[in-house]
Write a protein that holds these residues in place. Structure first.
Motif, PDB file in Angstrom:
ATOM      1  N   ASP A  64      23.218  28.306  11.275  1.00 58.21           N
ATOM      2  CA  ASP A  64      22.972  27.213  12.217  1.00 58.21           C
ATOM      3  C   ASP A  64      22.776  25.917  11.433  1.00 58.21           C
ATOM      4  O   ASP A  64      22.328  25.941  10.276  1.00 58.21           O
ATOM      5  N   MET A  65      23.079  24.798  12.058  1.00 60.93           N
ATOM      6  CA  MET A  65      22.943  23.512  11.368  1.00 60.93           C
ATOM      7  C   MET A  65      21.516  23.284  10.866  1.00 60.93           C
ATOM      8  O   MET A  65      21.303  22.694   9.797  1.00 60.93           O
ATOM      9  N   THR A  66      20.526  23.773  11.614  1.00 61.81           N
ATOM     10  CA  THR A  66      19.134  23.568  11.196  1.00 61.81           C
ATOM     11  C   THR A  66      18.770  24.392   9.968  1.00 61.81           C
ATOM     12  O   THR A  66      17.749  24.126   9.332  1.00 61.81           O
ATOM     13  N   LEU A  68      20.522  24.489   7.204  1.00 60.55           N
ATOM     14  CA  LEU A  68      21.091  23.916   5.988  1.00 60.55           C
ATOM     15  C   LEU A  68      20.104  23.075   5.189  1.00 60.55           C
ATOM     16  O   LEU A  68      20.347  22.768   4.023  1.00 60.55           O
ATOM     17  N   GLN A  69      18.987  22.699   5.789  1.00 61.39           N
ATOM     18  CA  GLN A  69      17.971  21.907   5.090  1.00 61.39           C
ATOM     19  C   GLN A  69      17.336  22.696   3.951  1.00 61.39           C
ATOM     20  O   GLN A  69      16.796  22.128   3.012  1.00 61.39           O
ATOM     21  N   THR A  76      27.855  23.580   5.262  1.00 56.52           N
ATOM     22  CA  THR A  76      28.179  22.972   6.545  1.00 56.52           C
ATOM     23  C   THR A  76      29.421  23.602   7.164  1.00 56.52           C
ATOM     24  O   THR A  76      29.465  23.880   8.366  1.00 56.52           O
ATOM     25  N   VAL A  79      28.887  26.919   9.208  1.00 55.07           N
ATOM     26  CA  VAL A  79      28.052  26.964  10.407  1.00 55.07           C
ATOM     27  C   VAL A  79      28.775  27.785  11.479  1.00 55.07           C
ATOM     28  O   VAL A  79      29.966  27.607  11.730  1.00 55.07           O
TER      29      VAL A  79
END
Length: 249
Positions: A64-66, A68-69, A76, A79
């Motif tokens: 999920d994009m969240t 990647l932090q 990216t 995803v």
């Protein structure tokens, strides 16, 4: 080892504590990593690069994009893909000479014990007590050392639970019949590098166990407060009446 392996792992071989014999143990070793997220990412990357012979990665989630932090094994462009498939790609790019097994599963019960029994060491990189307790039970039953890590907000913890020794298990520290607040990074947040620090330490402990070097964290719990960058070491004793490991000794 062949010439390519001697070159690839030369910086390990230069260490007297590891040498060729220790590296050969790593190449013959099998690490089971449950959880391919914040903790599993650095743990898997270091184990793969260090030459653990077989690495089994278990997770039933997708990227999920969240994520990647902090989940550095994923990118990216990946995803939406299964985390284990994304992870396998990343690990194979670092070290194509090891065996990487990707399992998109939520393992419990007999299946979990089956996977644990095949491993030299298990790394718990999950984020909930139910799964952690299930992994601990399987590791105690199969007498396979467990490297446990956790991270939330700015706080991290890591320990080793080794059923082969007279050492505590995870349930000695966090009894199954006690209530603990379930908190996760989706609601509480997490400082990105804290999972890298804890996951890397899990990899270090796993490598030490497989290579048979140094002294593990069995019987000790390390706590990190990243706001002050202070470590606290707590001794943990085995509970002789523990419902999980008390009967196993």
């Amino acid at each position: 080892m062949n010439d390519q392996q001697l070159l690839r792992y030369s910086r390990h071989i230069l260490l007297d504590e590891i040498d060729i014999a220790g590296q050969e143990k790593l190449l013959a070793g099998h690490a089971l990593i449950i959880g391919a997220g914040g903790l599993g990412s650095p743990a898997a990357l270091y184990l793969a690069s260090a030459g653990i012979g077989t690495l089994t990665l278990v997770d039933d989630d997708t990227v999920d994009m969240t994520n990647l932090q902090r989940q550095i094994m994923h990118t990216t462009e990946r995803v939406g893909r299964n985390k284990v498939d994304s992870g396998k790609q990343a690990l194979a790019e670092i070290n194509p000479t090891i065996e990487i097994v990707a399992l998109k599963e939520r393992v419990m019960g007999e299946r979990l014990e089956e996977l644990v029994a095949r491993a030299s060491v298990v790394l718990d990189c999950t984020d909930n007590f139910a799964t952690r307790h299930a992994i601990n039970r399987a590791c105690v039953a199969q007498r396979v050392p467990l490297v446990s890590g956790a991270a939330i907000r700015f706080d991290g913890q890591v320990s080793v639970f080794d059923a082969r020794r007279d050492a505590p298990c995870y349930a000695c520290l966090f009894p199954e019949d006690q209530q603990f607040d379930e908190i996760n990074c989706a609601t509480m947040g997490v400082f990105a590098p804290i999972v890298g620090i804890v996951g890397s330490m899990q990899a270090a402990e796993a490598l030490k166990i497989v290579a048979g070097i140094g002294q593990s964290l069995a019987g000790r719990l390390l706590l990190l407060d990243a706001r002050t960058m202070e470590w606290t070491s707590i001794k943990v004793a085995r509970n002789p009446t523990c419902d999980v490991c008390g009967k196993a000794h």
